[in-house]
Design an enzyme around this catalytic site. Structure first.
Site, PDB file in Angstrom:
ATOM      1  N   GLY A 189      40.731  42.952  51.771  1.00 34.20           N
ATOM      2  CA  GLY A 189      39.328  42.563  51.625  1.00 34.20           C
ATOM      3  C   GLY A 189      39.125  41.172  51.075  1.00 34.20           C
ATOM      4  O   GLY A 189      39.607  40.850  50.003  1.00 34.20           O
ATOM      5  N   SER A 190      38.402  40.308  51.787  1.00 34.02           N
ATOM      6  CA  SER A 190      38.285  38.926  51.353  1.00 34.02           C
ATOM      7  C   SER A 190      37.341  38.154  52.272  1.00 34.02           C
ATOM      8  O   SER A 190      36.515  38.740  52.957  1.00 34.02           O
ATOM      9  CB  SER A 190      39.665  38.275  51.313  1.00 34.02           C
TER      10      SER A 190
END
Length: 232
Positions: A189-190
């Site tokens: 996640g990013s």
């Protein structure tokens, strides 16, 4: 084509970076089955999720010259005019930044937005706040690339998020790279920021779903007046 071959054709390949994690989840699931069967099934679901996270599907990148494609799967979360990070060396004037947020359910393999040569790669440590926040561009751990093209220089920034704790970059300074070519990934996640050359008009909208290597973010041939690229 046999049924088994047809099924395999529908399953995207796994990026090698994911094998240790998938193996770890699978081993933990076996142990959880031994402890208590319902826990084992939870572990199995998480193992499947981990495999999907590291999927690396084939992408078809537009071949026409001058397009800027999305470096990541996800949602266009911001389009704004901001000063680029100083380490990029892109000047002291605001540039258009297109941000693509990747949730934990998106494919996390990152792809080059343009064809060119990697002039600079700069890693900066930082914190791990929610990557959807604007200040994540300055405060979070990040890895920045500058890609030089005949039409201008593009800045691409991998930003770690609240869950992401590891930025991976396969590219090297001085390397020639093609649009849509894999250059890295971020685990769990990013966000990816793309800084467009002055005068380049974005062709996407906030909230739009982007596909790495396929969705066109901008076209060098279209300037801010929609008629043609204005060089720096």
């Amino acid at each position: 084509m046999s049924i088994s071959n047809s099924i395999r054709a529908q399953i995207p390949p796994i990026h090698p970076e994911g094998y240790p994690f998938i193996g770890g989840f699978a081993l933990a699931s076996l142990i959880l089955f031994w402890i208590w069967t319902p826990l084992g099934w939870i572990g199995t679901v998480l193992t499947v999720w981990c495999a999907l996270f590291f999927r690396d599907p084939v992408r078809v990148t537009p071949v026409r010259e001058g397009v800027v494609v999305s470096p990541a799967d996800g949602r266009v979360s911001m389009i704004t005019q901001v000063l680029p990070p100083a380490e990029l060396g892109l000047g002291d004037r605001p540039l258009t930044r297109v941000s693509v947020f990747m949730s934990v359910f998106n494919c996390h393999v990152n792809r080059a937005p343009v064809t060119g040569r990697i002039e600079k790669i700069v890693y900066r440590p930082g914190v791990f706040i929610n990557a959807e926040l604007d200040k994540a561009s300055e405060d979070n751990e990040r890895n920045s690339l500058v890609i030089g093209t005949a039409q201008g220089r593009i800045g691409v920034v991998q930003i770690a998020g609240l869950v992401a704790r590891r930025i991976v970059c396969f590219a090297k300074e001085g390397q020639a790279i093609g649009a849509g070519e894999r250059f890295g990934l971020i685990r769990f996640g990013s966000r990816l920021d793309v800084y467009l050359p002055d005068g380049t008009k974005p062709l996407v909208s906030v909230g739009q779903t982007a596909v790495a290597g396929e969705t066109v973010l901008a076209d060098f041939r279209l300037g801010d007046n929609g008629l043609g690229f204005r060089a720096n």
